[in-house]
Scaffold this active site. Structure first.
Site, PDB file in Angstrom:
ATOM      1  N   TYR A  57       4.717  38.602   2.451  1.00  0.00           N
ATOM      2  CA  TYR A  57       3.829  37.867   3.358  1.00  0.00           C
ATOM      3  C   TYR A  57       2.515  38.639   3.451  1.00  0.00           C
ATOM      4  CZ  TYR A  57       8.107  35.360   4.792  1.00  0.00           C
ATOM      5  OH  TYR A  57       9.277  34.634   4.821  1.00  0.00           O
ATOM      6  N   HIS A 123      15.138  37.982  -1.012  1.00  0.00           N
ATOM      7  CA  HIS A 123      14.348  36.783  -0.697  1.00  0.00           C
ATOM      8  C   HIS A 123      14.757  35.577  -1.548  1.00  0.00           C
ATOM      9  CE1 HIS A 123      10.172  35.997   1.268  1.00  0.00           C
ATOM     10  NE2 HIS A 123      10.901  34.911   1.293  1.00  0.00           N
ATOM     11  N   SER A 202      11.707  27.513   8.604  1.00  0.00           N
ATOM     12  CA  SER A 202      10.966  26.248   8.765  1.00  0.00           C
ATOM     13  C   SER A 202      11.747  25.277   9.659  1.00  0.00           C
ATOM     14  CB  SER A 202      10.658  25.610   7.397  1.00  0.00           C
ATOM     15  OG  SER A 202       9.892  26.482   6.595  1.00  0.00           O
ATOM     16  N   PRO A 203      12.189  25.737  10.834  1.00  0.00           N
ATOM     17  CA  PRO A 203      13.000  24.869  11.710  1.00  0.00           C
ATOM     18  C   PRO A 203      12.202  23.703  12.288  1.00  0.00           C
ATOM     19  CG  PRO A 203      12.393  26.880  12.876  1.00  0.00           C
ATOM     20  CD  PRO A 203      11.957  27.071  11.448  1.00  0.00           C
ATOM     21  N   LEU A 204      10.873  23.824  12.246  1.00  0.00           N
ATOM     22  CA  LEU A 204      10.025  22.730  12.730  1.00  0.00           C
ATOM     23  C   LEU A 204       9.485  21.909  11.560  1.00  0.00           C
ATOM     24  CD1 LEU A 204       8.044  24.843  15.372  1.00  0.00           C
ATOM     25  CD2 LEU A 204       9.972  23.289  15.808  1.00  0.00           C
ATOM     26  N   GLY A 205      10.154  22.039  10.410  1.00  0.00           N
ATOM     27  CA  GLY A 205       9.675  21.309   9.234  1.00  0.00           C
ATOM     28  C   GLY A 205       8.248  21.690   8.872  1.00  0.00           C
ATOM     29  N   PHE A 208       5.704  19.710  10.708  1.00  0.00           N
ATOM     30  CA  PHE A 208       5.699  18.241  10.656  1.00  0.00           C
ATOM     31  C   PHE A 208       6.499  17.610  11.800  1.00  0.00           C
ATOM     32  CE2 PHE A 208       7.080  14.060   9.183  1.00  0.00           C
ATOM     33  CZ  PHE A 208       5.855  13.507   8.848  1.00  0.00           C
TER      34      PHE A 208
HETATM   35  N1  LIG Z   1      13.188  32.913   3.505  1.00  0.00           N
HETATM   36  C1  LIG Z   1      12.226  32.132   3.094  1.00  0.00           C
HETATM   37  O1  LIG Z   1      12.094  31.836   1.906  1.00  0.00           O
HETATM   38  C2  LIG Z   1      11.251  31.589   4.092  1.00  0.00           C
HETATM   39  C3  LIG Z   1      10.418  30.499   3.762  1.00  0.00           C
HETATM   40  C4  LIG Z   1       9.551  30.011   4.729  1.00  0.00           C
HETATM   41  C5  LIG Z   1       9.510  30.594   5.988  1.00  0.00           C
HETATM   42  N2  LIG Z   1      10.325  31.657   6.285  1.00  0.00           N
HETATM   43  C6  LIG Z   1      10.321  32.279   7.626  1.00  0.00           C
HETATM   44  O2  LIG Z   1      10.552  31.281   8.597  1.00  0.00           O
HETATM   45  C7  LIG Z   1       9.533  31.302   9.582  1.00  0.00           C
HETATM   46  C8  LIG Z   1       9.288  29.915  10.146  1.00  0.00           C
HETATM   47  O3  LIG Z   1       9.079  28.965   9.117  1.00  0.00           O
HETATM   48  P1  LIG Z   1       7.689  28.223   8.856  1.00  0.00           P
HETATM   49  O4  LIG Z   1       6.587  29.004   9.475  1.00  0.00           O
HETATM   50  O5  LIG Z   1       7.642  27.903   7.430  1.00  0.00           O
HETATM   51  O6  LIG Z   1       7.847  26.826   9.570  1.00  0.00           O
HETATM   52  P2  LIG Z   1       8.048  26.262  11.052  1.00  0.00           P
HETATM   53  O7  LIG Z   1       8.392  27.339  12.001  1.00  0.00           O
HETATM   54  O8  LIG Z   1       8.945  25.105  10.878  1.00  0.00           O
HETATM   55  O9  LIG Z   1       6.595  25.690  11.364  1.00  0.00           O
HETATM   56  C9  LIG Z   1       5.458  26.486  11.485  1.00  0.00           C
HETATM   57  C10 LIG Z   1       4.265  25.557  11.586  1.00  0.00           C
HETATM   58  O10 LIG Z   1       4.410  24.720  12.728  1.00  0.00           O
HETATM   59  C11 LIG Z   1       3.312  24.852  13.595  1.00  0.00           C
HETATM   60  N3  LIG Z   1       3.876  24.876  14.966  1.00  0.00           N
HETATM   61  C12 LIG Z   1       4.707  25.815  15.487  1.00  0.00           C
HETATM   62  N4  LIG Z   1       5.081  25.480  16.738  1.00  0.00           N
HETATM   63  C13 LIG Z   1       4.479  24.302  17.011  1.00  0.00           C
HETATM   64  C14 LIG Z   1       4.479  23.450  18.143  1.00  0.00           C
HETATM   65  N5  LIG Z   1       5.174  23.744  19.222  1.00  0.00           N
HETATM   66  N6  LIG Z   1       3.727  22.316  18.082  1.00  0.00           N
HETATM   67  C15 LIG Z   1       3.007  22.004  16.973  1.00  0.00           C
HETATM   68  N7  LIG Z   1       2.989  22.774  15.860  1.00  0.00           N
HETATM   69  C16 LIG Z   1       3.710  23.916  15.887  1.00  0.00           C
HETATM   70  C17 LIG Z   1       2.624  26.126  13.206  1.00  0.00           C
HETATM   71  O11 LIG Z   1       1.233  26.011  13.367  1.00  0.00           O
HETATM   72  P3  LIG Z   1       0.402  26.956  14.372  1.00  0.00           P
HETATM   73  O12 LIG Z   1       0.456  28.329  13.827  1.00  0.00           O
HETATM   74  O13 LIG Z   1      -0.958  26.338  14.313  1.00  0.00           O
HETATM   75  O14 LIG Z   1       1.066  26.811  15.698  1.00  0.00           O
HETATM   76  C18 LIG Z   1       2.960  26.267  11.725  1.00  0.00           C
HETATM   77  O15 LIG Z   1       2.024  25.597  10.927  1.00  0.00           O
HETATM   78  C19 LIG Z   1       8.337  31.915   8.844  1.00  0.00           C
HETATM   79  O16 LIG Z   1       7.405  32.477   9.745  1.00  0.00           O
HETATM   80  C20 LIG Z   1       9.007  32.950   7.984  1.00  0.00           C
HETATM   81  O17 LIG Z   1       9.228  34.142   8.736  1.00  0.00           O
HETATM   82  C21 LIG Z   1      11.191  32.136   5.357  1.00  0.00           C
END
Ligand SMILES: NC(=O)c1ccc[n+]([C@@H]2O[C@H](COP(=O)([O-])OP(=O)(O)OC[C@H]3O[C@@H](n4cnc5c(N)ncnc54)[C@H](OP(=O)(O)O)[C@@H]3O)[C@@H](O)[C@H]2O)c1
Length: 327
Positions: A57, A123, A202-205, A208
């Protein structure tokens, strides 16, 4: 915030963790360093004790940020990081050779300002290195006290079993959310059988599911979502039906879509710990609030019926990255 155990490993973490990636990488420009430090400390003050980062990252700057932010309360938090790419760069080939794992761990320890990594994930599964060798290398680091627990990310069921036979796996981190439920088929039963915890990323998609993104949203040029088929303009339009349904459920429960998406994951199993990511304090507060949203059996049944009636459109990875998951 309530605590949860990741399987039978003995690793205890807050029910919701903090995904730190987006502070430095993946979704447009990195936040400024001071803002990032403040946000991570704000998460800790709100009860989050589980922080997710990776060498790649940035690369590297996210681990540095996490290390600096959490240093004042290092002993009260669980830090998870990941190895697995050449030069710490997720665009380069995979590399899980044992000597590489060791070198990455030494470098990550320095960046994280700590003497141990609480949870070290591979990873992505490296097809050129038997998983037994990877598990053996991590087992050695565990014996030396440099690593506390072993994890895998996006590994398939047979790889999980083989790894677990050499060094018990504390947690699998893979994508899982209301719009990616594939882990329910084979992965979750395997984890239940083996006593391994699950950390949905990516629990919040990728934002999306919250309703903050629609078909006319534009992303920064460096934003990964530009190359994700599920995020094409056409597919966002088609998938809006899921956001609408989520909105109806949220209204009924007097919660937000993000909170319902997270509460739904928490309700699946007591050993599931989602790691939502955000760069904004008000969203951090909203998301941590999901730990207090209770979904009844009736709510869950109604959600199940609604989800079963929706077909999500578009792959979650472009073809070249799809090859790296589920192996
Ligand atoms: N192991 C792997 O291969 C892998 C892959 C992907 C991710 N990850 C890990 O998983 C974590 C979370 O996944 P992710 O970041 O991909 O996706 P996510 O948590 O599903 O979504 C993050 C996105 O949602 C927005 N968001 C968050 N809370 C919100 C809310 N309450 N209302 C509206 N928008 C909101 C954020 O924007 P803002 O910043 O503008 O709020 C960001 O763009 C990452 O930080 C990483 O540590 C691991």
């Amino acid at each position: 915030m309530q605590k949860r155990h990741l399987g039978t490993s003995g690793l205890e973490v807050s029910a919701l963790g903090m995904g730190c990636m987006g502070l430095s990488f993946g979704y447009g420009p990195a936040v400024d360093h001071t803002t990032g430090v403040q946000l991570l400390r704000a998460a800790f003050e709100r009860g989050v004790t589980f922080f997710d980062t990776a060498e790649c990252y940035g690369p590297f700057i996210n681990e540095e940020l996490v290390g600096e932010a959490l240093a004042p309360f290092r002993d009260q938090v669980v830090i998870a990081t990941k190895f697995g790419f050449e030069n710490g760069d997720s665009k380069q080939p995979l590399n899980s050779r044992p000597n590489h794992i060791r070198a990455v761990v030494e470098a990550s320890l320095k960046r994280l300002r700590t003497d141990r990594i609480d949870l070290l994930y591979q990873h992505r599964v490296d097809p050129h290195v038997p998983i037994e060798d990877v598990a053996g290398a991590v087992a050695q680091l565990i014996q030396e006290g440099k690593v506390k627990h072993f994890g895998l990310s996006e590994a398939g069921a047979s790889t999980i079993r083989r790894a677990h036979a050499v060094q018990p796996v504390a947690a699998l981190q893979s994508e899982y959310s209301m719009w990616w439920r594939e882990p329910e088929r084979e992965i979750l039963p395997t984890l239940a059988e083996l006593g391994i915890g699950f950390v949905p990323f990516s629990p919040l998609g990728k934002g999306f599911l919250t309703g903050a993104i629609n078909e006319s949203t534009t992303f920064d040029d460096s934003d990964f979502r530009n190359v994700v088929p599920r995020f094409s303009e056409q597919n966002r339009k088609a998938n809006a039906v899921l956001v609408d349904v989520l909105g109806q459920i949220a209204e009924r429960k007097q919660a937000t879509r993000a909170q319902i998406a997270l509460a739904w994951l928490l309700a699946q199993q007591p050993w599931i710990v989602p790691i939502p990511g955000t760069t904004k304090l008000h969203r951090l507060e909203e998301n941590t609030g999901a730990a207090s949203v209770v979904l009844s059996a009736d709510d869950l049944a109604a959600i199940q019926v609604a989800l079963d009636g929706i077909t999500v459109v578009g792959d979650r990875y472009p073809a070249h990255l799809q090859k790296r998951v589920g192996n």
